[in-house]
Motif scaffolding. Structure first.
Motif, PDB file in Angstrom:
ATOM      1  N   ALA A   1      10.588 -44.737 130.750  1.00  0.00           N
ATOM      2  CA  ALA A   1      11.594 -45.762 130.459  1.00  0.00           C
ATOM      3  C   ALA A   1      11.995 -45.713 128.988  1.00  0.00           C
ATOM      4  N   PHE A   2      11.021 -45.559 128.077  1.00  0.00           N
ATOM      5  CA  PHE A   2      11.343 -45.456 126.652  1.00  0.00           C
ATOM      6  C   PHE A   2      12.150 -44.192 126.379  1.00  0.00           C
ATOM      7  N   TRP A   3      11.764 -43.094 126.987  1.00  0.00           N
ATOM      8  CA  TRP A   3      12.455 -41.824 126.774  1.00  0.00           C
ATOM      9  C   TRP A   3      13.924 -41.919 127.158  1.00  0.00           C
TER      10      TRP A   3
ATOM     11  N   LYS B   1      16.253 -39.844 122.523  1.00  0.00           N
ATOM     12  CA  LYS B   1      17.415 -39.005 122.803  1.00  0.00           C
ATOM     13  C   LYS B   1      18.656 -39.476 122.045  1.00  0.00           C
ATOM     14  N   THR B   2      18.528 -40.548 121.249  1.00  0.00           N
ATOM     15  CA  THR B   2      19.694 -41.153 120.614  1.00  0.00           C
ATOM     16  C   THR B   2      19.549 -41.220 119.100  1.00  0.00           C
TER      17      THR B   2
ATOM     18  N   GLY C   1      17.827 -42.108 113.487  1.00  0.00           N
ATOM     19  CA  GLY C   1      18.329 -42.686 112.234  1.00  0.00           C
ATOM     20  C   GLY C   1      17.262 -43.493 111.520  1.00  0.00           C
ATOM     21  N   PRO C   2      16.641 -44.475 112.202  1.00  0.00           N
ATOM     22  CA  PRO C   2      15.572 -45.231 111.546  1.00  0.00           C
ATOM     23  C   PRO C   2      14.374 -44.373 111.153  1.00  0.00           C
ATOM     24  N   VAL C   3      14.045 -43.394 111.970  1.00  0.00           N
ATOM     25  CA  VAL C   3      12.909 -42.527 111.625  1.00  0.00           C
ATOM     26  C   VAL C   3      13.194 -41.821 110.299  1.00  0.00           C
ATOM     27  N   ALA C   4      14.417 -41.336 110.128  1.00  0.00           N
ATOM     28  CA  ALA C   4      14.779 -40.668 108.874  1.00  0.00           C
ATOM     29  C   ALA C   4      14.817 -41.666 107.718  1.00  0.00           C
ATOM     30  N   ASN C   5      15.255 -42.903 107.981  1.00  0.00           N
ATOM     31  CA  ASN C   5      15.348 -43.912 106.925  1.00  0.00           C
ATOM     32  C   ASN C   5      13.987 -44.375 106.426  1.00  0.00           C
ATOM     33  N   TRP C   6      12.922 -44.134 107.168  1.00  0.00           N
ATOM     34  CA  TRP C   6      11.592 -44.484 106.668  1.00  0.00           C
ATOM     35  C   TRP C   6      11.258 -43.664 105.430  1.00  0.00           C
ATOM     36  N   GLY C   7      11.983 -42.578 105.209  1.00  0.00           N
ATOM     37  CA  GLY C   7      11.793 -41.793 103.992  1.00  0.00           C
ATOM     38  C   GLY C   7      12.110 -42.597 102.742  1.00  0.00           C
ATOM     39  N   PHE C   8      13.106 -43.502 102.817  1.00  0.00           N
ATOM     40  CA  PHE C   8      13.419 -44.371 101.683  1.00  0.00           C
ATOM     41  C   PHE C   8      12.234 -45.272 101.345  1.00  0.00           C
TER      42      PHE C   8
END
Length: 137
Positions: free
Chosen positions: A35-37, A44-45, A50-57
């Motif tokens: 269900a999460f996938w 998949k989106t 986007g948020p995963v990459a923004n954790w770099g900030f």
């Protein structure tokens, strides 16, 4: 009570119930992963990556805690505070609501506001009034 080998019938029933419970939990966990996938905010989106990459900030801001306040750019830190504030609102208003993005930007806002306070203190914008009053008397 009939004893079969080492276990009684009650013992076998209990083992069967435990096994069925384990199998149903395994099915539920696989169903929740599936269900999460396939969810609108799943991996998949861009709502996920986007948020995963923004954790770099956030990580970069935490690493910068060791730097002296003179190295902090007031303009850039202010821009990051505005950016995170705007995107927190976006994450709350977008449908489906993106809690991962909201958490990321709330964390970044906290780190950047702390850096902004460090910078302002080092520039003399946030001086303590008690020290000023004590020195004038």
């Amino acid at each position: 009570m009939f004893v079969f080998g080492v276990c009684s019938i009650d013992c076998l029933n209990l083992k069967l119930q435990v096994l069925q419970s384990y199998q149903s939990q395994k099915y539920l966990s696989m169903a929740s992963v599936r269900a999460f996938w396939n969810s609108p905010v799943g991996p998949k989106t861009t709502h996920f990556w986007g948020p995963v990459a923004n954790w770099g900030f956030v990580v970069a801001g935490l690493v910068d805690l060791k730097k002296p306040p003179e190295m902090i750019s007031g303009n850039m830190t202010t821009a990051m505070c505005i950016y995170s504030g705007l995107f927190m609102r976006f994450a709350w208003m977008v449908q489906p609501r993106n809690y991962l993005l909201l958490a990321c930007h709330a964390s970044n806002e906290t780190v950047q506001l702390y850096h902004l306070s460090r910078w302002a203190r080092s520039q003399g914008y946030l001086s303590e009034k008690k020290k000023d009053e004590a020195s004038s008397q």
